[in-house]
Design a protein around this motif. Structure first.
Motif, PDB file in Angstrom:
ATOM      1  N   ALA A 586      70.165  36.017  42.699  1.00  0.00           N
ATOM      2  CA  ALA A 586      71.227  34.449  42.869  1.00  0.00           C
ATOM      3  C   ALA A 586      71.673  35.493  43.347  1.00  0.00           C
ATOM      4  O   ALA A 586      72.466  33.853  44.286  1.00  0.00           O
ATOM      5  N   TRP A 587      72.618  36.315  43.401  1.00  0.00           N
ATOM      6  CA  TRP A 587      73.992  36.208  44.257  1.00  0.00           C
ATOM      7  C   TRP A 587      73.827  37.773  45.760  1.00  0.00           C
ATOM      8  O   TRP A 587      73.116  39.057  44.916  1.00  0.00           O
ATOM      9  N   PRO A 588      74.124  37.657  46.508  1.00  0.00           N
ATOM     10  CA  PRO A 588      73.190  38.474  47.512  1.00  0.00           C
ATOM     11  C   PRO A 588      74.405  40.343  47.550  1.00  0.00           C
ATOM     12  O   PRO A 588      73.989  40.737  48.472  1.00  0.00           O
ATOM     13  N   TYR A 589      75.158  39.638  46.701  1.00  0.00           N
ATOM     14  CA  TYR A 589      76.242  40.772  46.818  1.00  0.00           C
ATOM     15  C   TYR A 589      76.010  41.938  45.313  1.00  0.00           C
ATOM     16  O   TYR A 589      76.310  41.471  44.620  1.00  0.00           O
TER      17      TYR A 589
ATOM     18  N   VAL B 282      73.933  29.937  48.163  1.00  0.00           N
ATOM     19  CA  VAL B 282      74.417  30.830  47.266  1.00  0.00           C
ATOM     20  C   VAL B 282      73.944  32.357  47.050  1.00  0.00           C
ATOM     21  O   VAL B 282      74.574  33.080  47.402  1.00  0.00           O
ATOM     22  N   ALA B 283      72.330  32.478  47.862  1.00  0.00           N
ATOM     23  CA  ALA B 283      71.647  33.813  47.395  1.00  0.00           C
ATOM     24  C   ALA B 283      71.897  33.935  49.177  1.00  0.00           C
ATOM     25  O   ALA B 283      71.710  35.207  49.074  1.00  0.00           O
ATOM     26  N   ARG B 284      71.699  33.080  49.800  1.00  0.00           N
ATOM     27  CA  ARG B 284      71.591  33.601  51.381  1.00  0.00           C
ATOM     28  C   ARG B 284      72.618  33.181  52.545  1.00  0.00           C
ATOM     29  O   ARG B 284      71.924  33.407  53.393  1.00  0.00           O
ATOM     30  N   THR B 286      75.763  32.396  51.838  1.00  0.00           N
ATOM     31  CA  THR B 286      77.391  32.481  51.208  1.00  0.00           C
ATOM     32  C   THR B 286      77.884  33.710  51.605  1.00  0.00           C
ATOM     33  O   THR B 286      77.421  35.147  50.851  1.00  0.00           O
ATOM     34  N   TYR B 287      79.373  33.341  51.449  1.00  0.00           N
ATOM     35  CA  TYR B 287      80.189  35.277  51.515  1.00  0.00           C
ATOM     36  C   TYR B 287      80.502  35.691  50.399  1.00  0.00           C
ATOM     37  O   TYR B 287      81.022  34.997  49.479  1.00  0.00           O
ATOM     38  N   ILE B 288      80.930  37.253  50.400  1.00  0.00           N
ATOM     39  CA  ILE B 288      81.203  37.418  49.326  1.00  0.00           C
ATOM     40  C   ILE B 288      82.109  36.860  48.563  1.00  0.00           C
ATOM     41  O   ILE B 288      82.914  37.017  47.289  1.00  0.00           O
ATOM     42  N   GLU B 303      71.854  30.031  59.850  1.00  0.00           N
ATOM     43  CA  GLU B 303      70.415  30.791  58.627  1.00  0.00           C
ATOM     44  C   GLU B 303      70.411  31.980  57.312  1.00  0.00           C
ATOM     45  O   GLU B 303      71.531  32.267  57.297  1.00  0.00           O
ATOM     46  N   TRP B 305      70.750  34.912  55.664  1.00  0.00           N
ATOM     47  CA  TRP B 305      71.055  35.917  56.404  1.00  0.00           C
ATOM     48  C   TRP B 305      71.757  36.233  57.407  1.00  0.00           C
ATOM     49  O   TRP B 305      72.572  37.255  57.147  1.00  0.00           O
ATOM     50  N   GLU B 306      72.452  35.157  57.510  1.00  0.00           N
ATOM     51  CA  GLU B 306      73.299  35.136  59.052  1.00  0.00           C
ATOM     52  C   GLU B 306      74.716  34.696  58.609  1.00  0.00           C
ATOM     53  O   GLU B 306      75.268  33.943  58.183  1.00  0.00           O
ATOM     54  N   LEU B 307      75.133  35.964  58.294  1.00  0.00           N
ATOM     55  CA  LEU B 307      76.642  36.051  57.747  1.00  0.00           C
ATOM     56  C   LEU B 307      77.522  37.097  58.216  1.00  0.00           C
ATOM     57  O   LEU B 307      78.136  37.953  57.356  1.00  0.00           O
ATOM     58  N   ASP B 523      73.039  42.981  50.190  1.00  0.00           N
ATOM     59  CA  ASP B 523      71.543  42.744  50.512  1.00  0.00           C
ATOM     60  C   ASP B 523      71.164  43.100  51.569  1.00  0.00           C
ATOM     61  O   ASP B 523      71.534  43.214  52.969  1.00  0.00           O
ATOM     62  N   ARG B 525      69.627  42.387  53.859  1.00  0.00           N
ATOM     63  CA  ARG B 525      68.909  41.398  54.994  1.00  0.00           C
ATOM     64  C   ARG B 525      70.409  40.754  55.627  1.00  0.00           C
ATOM     65  O   ARG B 525      69.728  40.218  56.180  1.00  0.00           O
ATOM     66  N   ILE B 526      71.521  41.372  54.797  1.00  0.00           N
ATOM     67  CA  ILE B 526      72.633  40.283  55.532  1.00  0.00           C
ATOM     68  C   ILE B 526      73.086  42.149  56.769  1.00  0.00           C
ATOM     69  O   ILE B 526      73.467  42.734  56.537  1.00  0.00           O
TER      70      ILE B 526
END
Lengths: 635, 635
Positions: A586-589, B282-284, B286-288, B303, B305-307, B523, B525-526
């Motif tokens: 749900a949250w990638p961190y 939010v899962a893919r 959004t920044y921390i 896109e 994972w493009e962060l 994650d 993938r980022i």
């Protein structure tokens, strides 16, 4: 002598295009496609979109603010003319010759009596001449006209194109000369056009006008714009700048002109400034492909170490411009590093752009495509520079004609000569012949399957009683290369390997370059590819494509085991890779480092040349591959 | 009741702004600065730049195409009016009240007899009304006018501002109603304005007009543009989209309106579509920091994972808009995840924007600044959204007024109520009072040093013989939190901790949140932050600044040893870091992995709250810190 660049002096001299003939292989095939498809493709699109008719409308007095195309569309016609001129000389193709005459006649009719030639300003209700130097591209267009005229002059001699270009150049000198308007063009190009036109005609005043434009730049001469004056290199004088910045094509065209002016004026301060900028930009602002330009926003260089693979812009035209700069520096200094970068850029930027049929092109050349693009419609003008598929034409279509003129003259970038012999910089099947001082003749035939295979056989085709030096570039990556001649085999270090003697006809010198696939690691300061490795094979950068995987998401998840090494496969290489399942959170961190599920399977991941990516259809792609076992640092 | 958002139903109900008072601490201080400095600062810049005079010139018949400001500058006046309305109600400040009357009078004079109100179209030689729906922002401006009128109506009652807004809304309904022009605005905002205006007035036809605009969108209703229709969310109907894409602020304003319409129409299909989009984005995407918008080019989401941290756009306004969306979803569903994201965004995007004196702002909020910015000139309008220093004003100045209206109404986002009790979502020193059904009253006083300290004491200030539920959000990161009440201390899991009983006055419920600094891993993938770790403390993201290092280059080179853990220091945290020398190579792609020189020294690297970065002056900065010992993957 026919060559795109002919400095009055330098460490080495270009060979004329008539002295080098490609006989087959990677680049020859691209020249053939360029000749048989791309040139007509470009003319047909420009006809279809009214970019050619813009000239007719000026001549007929029917043009106005509704003129189709961007203000720089005239330059595409001139770049096509340049390409046609090189092509007509390369093969004597009567179609190319006819196209030159046809296009020249239409262009000529649009020229004003005082030499001004532009379809976007100064006619009907259009804005007045030179009323938008920041964005109008008038002098940029003229610069490309002059480059076309140089090609025609050197391959054919004076004709209508050369004469109208001279009138246009004289107009520029009158308006912007030392006593004229102290202004410059937002997009550099007039400078490199004027400098070469001056060399081709032996008229120094054109070189002097180029110098004047160069020295005027960098003092806030243009109006400020939201992107800042660095966008068009008007923030700092070129002598003071330490690195390339702003719009990449602008920076590089300007720099090419700076080398020309530095050489003609024997201005070592300027030459050294350019060399410093090259060094820092190559060390910190250049992609592994040779691509330049990290940002979409301004088509520009980013900051040091800002080299995102997914948003890499790496415009094809910046690759062309980079080759222009490095070729001039190579001629001036003879240093192998410039030929190294040319090779890298040719194989991994310029070769990547055109489709195999020569009728579609990449504009941007990213190193990571997350989402496969849409299949391109061959009848559609792409409004965008991105998209992951080659497009038939673009709204801003600078790249196709730039590729065309580069490919048509590519044999001019393979070799040079000096008073003592011949220098081979790029390896392709070809015949080369150069006259040396004291009546010596250096003539060779190169046989090679490079870059697929690493053996380059250089057969001497003309014997000589006097000695001369055959110099062969050993690419920087080619550790362990060997050179074999009649004296035996010896290891040769990256740089230049030389053989000097009185060669006899039929003698063979063989360079063996290690083209096995190899891992390449990024400087740890390139944040965007930390923990990744690339795979190269000879001068080619390789990449993984989603078509060889269960789907695009596998590209996001994969990790490579570098300890397993690389294997040869049907494709360029196979790497051992894990495709871990990465369930979506749900949250990638996370509070811990992710570990892939242990039941993930290892596969042999096919890696192919980057320049051929998306040729099998839209695909995800990545050059930089995450590694499973990064070496610890600072232990 | 005074609240920015008042749905007719939902899982929980907002409290009126009069029911919550901030008594001190992080957000109270920012409200005070906002009131005492930012509001006047905004008005003064808009006067200085002629954005206010634009209204006078329309009234006086003297305007034309030379009007200063972008087409959306009217909206800044309306956002300031909204901020002033909340502020006047918060403190009864007579200056705010006077400013409302002053600004309203100038705006009112510019309204056309038929209700149309815009200073950029339709007067003098300006382009006709609604002649550029893609770029003209006319309805966008009107949407902000309606939000200002909602604030005024709910805090003061009907006045000239409300009346003129009603005429403007009626005009919109006449022109764009079901029988009118089947068109939409390139920048969503009218939808959220109309929906709330309809709720505030109890007039459903405004909500219906919002629904009409929403359902018209996504069918290629607007003309295509080079960035593509996804830029303004006209590529896919909002019911069908799976993720946010295109321009971030546009996507989020549109989504906020979609929640409003879904709730008012009891349209669960639409609500669930928005929830799905929220989840995936939010899962893919959004920044921390909670920041949204990865690209400068289109101020847009990239896109999955493009962060990239360095080129993160994370516009302040996108933070405001993200809070608008999550607040509405929280009201509709009661789910803690929405309050989690609101908290993250408030502390790490919205709080980062204004300077401590409230007179300079960040527009973009990148997570990595390579080169320290230039010191900002307080008299200068920044032409750019980037630069690494807070600017007094911007050419496009949407962020300062957006921050102002958010801070002025911030106490409205702390707590909600339902039939059974009170829900505390954000922790700050405050007094809260809510009437519950059956004559019960829930009144509490919150004492806390949060986020510096983790103890939140909730004192019941009104006793009751009937039971009610006090619900306290336990943030997702707060593993190991405890709740102490008269029954003792128990561990509470992230989500919601509830205490239900007949509270007596003076009783205290204490939530202890673990706010020790902690490492957070991305994650895998980022790609852009692979091999890095972030440090968070409670809801705050921390960062390293070059001012605490020998220089900006040290930020490029440093590596963190995560095994050494984190220490408390004068700053928020200290991490053990190595500053290896990284000698410059000629080419940044190597045949081996770089290892730092072994004589590099370990230091204690200070880490500070991201929201305070560059407050000590221009600095390099990074949130994501390379780690020295990445755990191997796939072993």
């Amino acid at each position: 002598m026919s060559s795109p660049v002919l400095p009055s002096h330098g460490r080495v001299r270009p060979l004329g295009l008539a002295q080098v003939r490609l006989n087959g292989g990677f680049w020859y095939e691209r020249q053939v496609v360029n000749a048989s498809a791309t040139l007509a493709h470009c003319e047909s699109w420009m006809e279809r979109l009214g970019w050619l008719a813009n000239f007719d409308r000026v001549a007929d007095g029917t043009t106005g603010p509704d003129r189709p195309g961007w203000p720089f569309s005239d330059s595409e016609v001139y770049k096509l003319l340049e390409a046609l001129a090189w092509e007509a000389a390369r093969t004597g193709d009567p179609d190319a010759e006819a196209a030159i005459k046809r296009l020249t006649a239409r262009v000529a009719r649009a020229q004003d009596p005082d030499g001004y030639l532009n379809t976007c300003f100064g006619h009907g209700d259009q804005p007045p001449r030179y009323s938008d130097l920041e964005g109008g591209h008038e002098l940029y267009n003229t610069g490309h006209l002059l480059q076309a005229a140089v090609a025609r002059l050197r391959t054919h001699g004076e004709d209508d194109l050369v004469r109208l270009a001279r009138r246009a150049a004289d107009h520029v000198c009158r308006v912007f000369g030392a006593d004229g308007l102290a202004a410059i063009c937002g997009h550099p190009e007039i400078e490199v056009g004027l400098a070469e036109f001056g060399r081709a005609l032996g008229e120094d005043r054109y070189v002097e006008q180029a110098r004047l434009f160069l020295d005027r730049r960098g003092h806030g001469t243009l109006r400020d714009i939201p992107l800042g004056r660095a966008y068009f290199q008007d923030d700092l004088p070129i002598r003071e700048a330490g690195v390339w910045r702003g719009h990449a094509v602008r920076a590089l065209y300007l720099t090419a002109a700076a080398v020309d002016v530095a050489v003609e004026r024997r201005d070592d301060e300027l030459l050294h400034a350019v060399e410093r900028q090259w060094e820092r930009s190559v060390a910190r602002r250049t992609y592994i492909t040779g691509g330049m330009g990290s940002r979409h926003q301004d088509e520009g260089f980013g900051e040091d170490w800002e080299l995102p693979p997914d948003r890499a812009y790496c415009e094809t035209c910046a690759g062309v411009a980079s080759v222009m700069v490095s070729w001039r520096l190579l001629l001036a200094t003879g240093q192998a590093r410039y030929a190294d970068l040319i090779e890298r850029t040719l194989y991994n930027v310029i070769a990547a752009s055109p489709s195999p049929d020569g009728r579609a092109f990449f504009y941007a050349n990213p190193l990571h495509q997350r989402t496969p693009g849409r299949p391109a419609d061959p009848e559609e003008v792409s409004p965008r520079a991105e998209g992951g598929t080659r497009a038939a034409w673009f709204d801003v279509s600078c790249c196709p004609t730039n590729v065309a003129r580069t490919l048509a003259s590519l044999h001019g970038y393979l070799a040079t000569s000096d008073d003592d012999g011949l220098q081979l910089h790029q390896y392709a099947p070809c015949s080369i012949s150069a006259e040396l001082p004291d009546g010596r003749r250096a003539a060779v035939e190169v046989e090679t399957g490079y870059p697929r295979t690493g053996t380059v056989r250089v057969r001497i085709t003309a014997g000589s009683t006097a000695s001369w030096t055959l110099a062969l570039r050993v690419p920087a990556w080619a550790t362990g290369a060997t050179l074999t001649d009649e004296g035996g085999t010896r290891e040769v270090a990256p740089g230049v390997a030389e053989v000097r003697r009185a060669f006899r006809a039929g003698e063979v010198v063989t360079l063996d370059l290690p083209v096995e696939p190899r891992f390449t690691w990024p400087d740890p300061r390139i944040d965007a590819v930390r923990g990744c490795v690339a795979v190269e094979r000879g001068p080619e950068v390789l990449c993984a494509e989603s078509r060889d995987l269960p789907g695009p998401a596998a590209l996001d998840a994969l990790v490579i085991d570098t300890r397993a090494g690389l294997k040869a496969g049907d494709d360029a290489a196979l790497a051992r890779a894990l495709l871990p399942a990465r369930p979506g959170g749900a949250w990638p961190y996370l509070t811990h480092q992710a570990a892939p599920r242990s039941d993930a399977g290892w596969i042999d991941l096919p890696l192919r040349p980057y320049h051929s990516w998306a040729q099998r259809g839209p695909a995800g792609m990545r050059v930089w591959l995450p590694v499973s076992t990064p070496h610890p640092e600072g232990e």
